[in-house]
Design a protein around this motif. Sequence first.
Motif, short mmCIF file in Angstrom:
data_model
loop_
_atom_site.label_atom_id
_atom_site.label_comp_id
_atom_site.label_asym_id
_atom_site.label_seq_id
_atom_site.Cartn_x
_atom_site.Cartn_y
_atom_site.Cartn_z
N GLY A 44 0.78 -1.22 0.00
CA GLY A 44 0.00 0.00 0.00
C GLY A 44 0.82 1.27 0.00
N ALA A 45 2.09 1.18 0.42
CA ALA A 45 2.88 2.40 0.64
C ALA A 45 3.82 2.78 -0.49
CB ALA A 45 3.69 2.24 1.94
N VAL A 46 4.28 1.79 -1.26
CA VAL A 46 5.25 2.09 -2.32
C VAL A 46 4.84 1.38 -3.61
CG1 VAL A 46 7.17 2.43 -0.71
CG2 VAL A 46 6.76 0.15 -1.64
N GLY A 47 5.50 1.74 -4.70
CA GLY A 47 5.16 1.17 -5.99
C GLY A 47 5.67 -0.25 -6.16
N MET A 48 5.02 -0.98 -7.03
CA MET A 48 5.43 -2.33 -7.35
C MET A 48 6.08 -2.36 -8.74
SD MET A 48 4.62 -4.33 -4.71
CE MET A 48 5.12 -3.01 -3.58
N SER A 49 6.71 -3.50 -9.06
CA SER A 49 7.52 -3.56 -10.27
C SER A 49 7.17 -4.77 -11.14
CB SER A 49 9.01 -3.57 -9.88
OG SER A 49 9.34 -2.40 -9.15
N LEU A 50 8.19 -5.38 -11.72
CA LEU A 50 8.02 -6.41 -12.73
C LEU A 50 7.13 -7.57 -12.28
CD1 LEU A 50 8.79 -7.79 -15.43
CD2 LEU A 50 10.81 -8.71 -14.25
N HIS A 51 7.38 -8.07 -11.08
CA HIS A 51 6.62 -9.23 -10.62
C HIS A 51 5.12 -8.98 -10.68
CE1 HIS A 51 5.21 -12.57 -8.21
NE2 HIS A 51 4.53 -11.69 -7.51
N HIS A 52 4.68 -7.85 -10.17
CA HIS A 52 3.25 -7.57 -10.14
C HIS A 52 2.69 -7.34 -11.54
CE1 HIS A 52 3.86 -7.33 -5.82
NE2 HIS A 52 2.55 -7.36 -5.69
N LYS A 53 3.47 -6.74 -12.41
CA LYS A 53 3.02 -6.57 -13.80
C LYS A 53 2.81 -7.93 -14.46
CE LYS A 53 2.20 -4.50 -17.75
NZ LYS A 53 1.02 -3.64 -17.98
N LEU A 54 3.74 -8.84 -14.26
CA LEU A 54 3.61 -10.18 -14.84
C LEU A 54 2.38 -10.90 -14.31
CD1 LEU A 54 7.33 -11.38 -14.75
CD2 LEU A 54 6.01 -10.76 -16.78
N CYS A 55 2.16 -10.80 -13.00
CA CYS A 55 1.03 -11.50 -12.40
C CYS A 55 -0.30 -10.89 -12.80
CB CYS A 55 1.18 -11.54 -10.88
SG CYS A 55 2.57 -12.58 -10.35
#
Length: 359
Positions: free
Chosen positions: A231-242
Amino acid sequence: MQSFVYHGLPSRVVFGQGTLSRLAEEIEQLGCRRALVLATPHQQEQAREVLEQLGERGAGLYAEAAMHTPVEVTERAMRVVEELGVDCTVAIGGGSTIGLGKAIALRTGLPQVAIPTTYAGSEMTPILGETRDGIKTTQRTLEVLPETVIYDVDLTLSLPAGMSGTSGINAIAHAVEALYARDRNPVISLMAEEGIAALARSLPVIAENPSDQDARSDALYGAWLCGSCLGAVGMSLHHKLCHTLGGSFDLPHAETHTIVLPHAVAYNAPAAPEAMVRIARALGCEDPAAGLFDLARAVGAPTALEEIGLTPGDVERATEIATRNPYWNPREVEAEGIHRLLHHALVGRRPASEKGAHR
């Protein structure tokens, strides 16, 4: 120490055993009187018990929540909201149900109480992912952040061991990506490492003895911390793939996160060495990518995307979708590397963290 910005999110957390008994009190504190209880069809009976517990504060039940928050499900729920004149929602369940509560809040501004029964972490985030016409899109806004979250360890005791493992590793993924997020900060990094460690030590115990209350408490504590990181910071490659695999190929959410995470970590390892040290320390291993893969095997979780429905022919399209509008990532998102990552995840190859200095 490097400069940073930390923004605490405005949510109330009630944690413990037997805390569900405080639900009516929490609804009253929000100034609400007509709550719509939300659930998936699978948890309809549990939700009905919650509705009965609310007495006159319970306006009704909607038990059609579904994975990846399809907009057509939300539209049906909106009709119920209007017909019953509700003034808040109570979501009991995992990410599917909590996602529906968020989708309703986005459209109405209604306050939410979230009662998670898994370790997914969605309840602690201002993030909503919705699926329309086979494409899942996400947005971040405080309008979808639940006002109150009730964590009741007792509600997780019946969570099947297999689901506990995948749900817990799904939570770990949030903390892993928080450690190399562009907007990471020391506070969130502390929470991330502690969250990974709590889940890594408790999930194998739960796999052996699902009724172990200490392990269940530890896992729910870890899930809360990991959800707070998401909730506090941005996500990256892993979340985009999922998001790609879930929204476009209808793969199950937690299982997809569990399978992809070790491979995403292996890909990003050379560009995020400090994060890798913290992940390995939390897991108690030398190679964080291999350690995450081994944790999945230890809890009996699937380790190959082909086990949950992806086919070799899907890899090309998944690569194209995932690289079309990539999230920020510490390592450049290259189609060739993502194709290789997805192929390794497809067949369940045990990964090893890549070496070098990719940016």
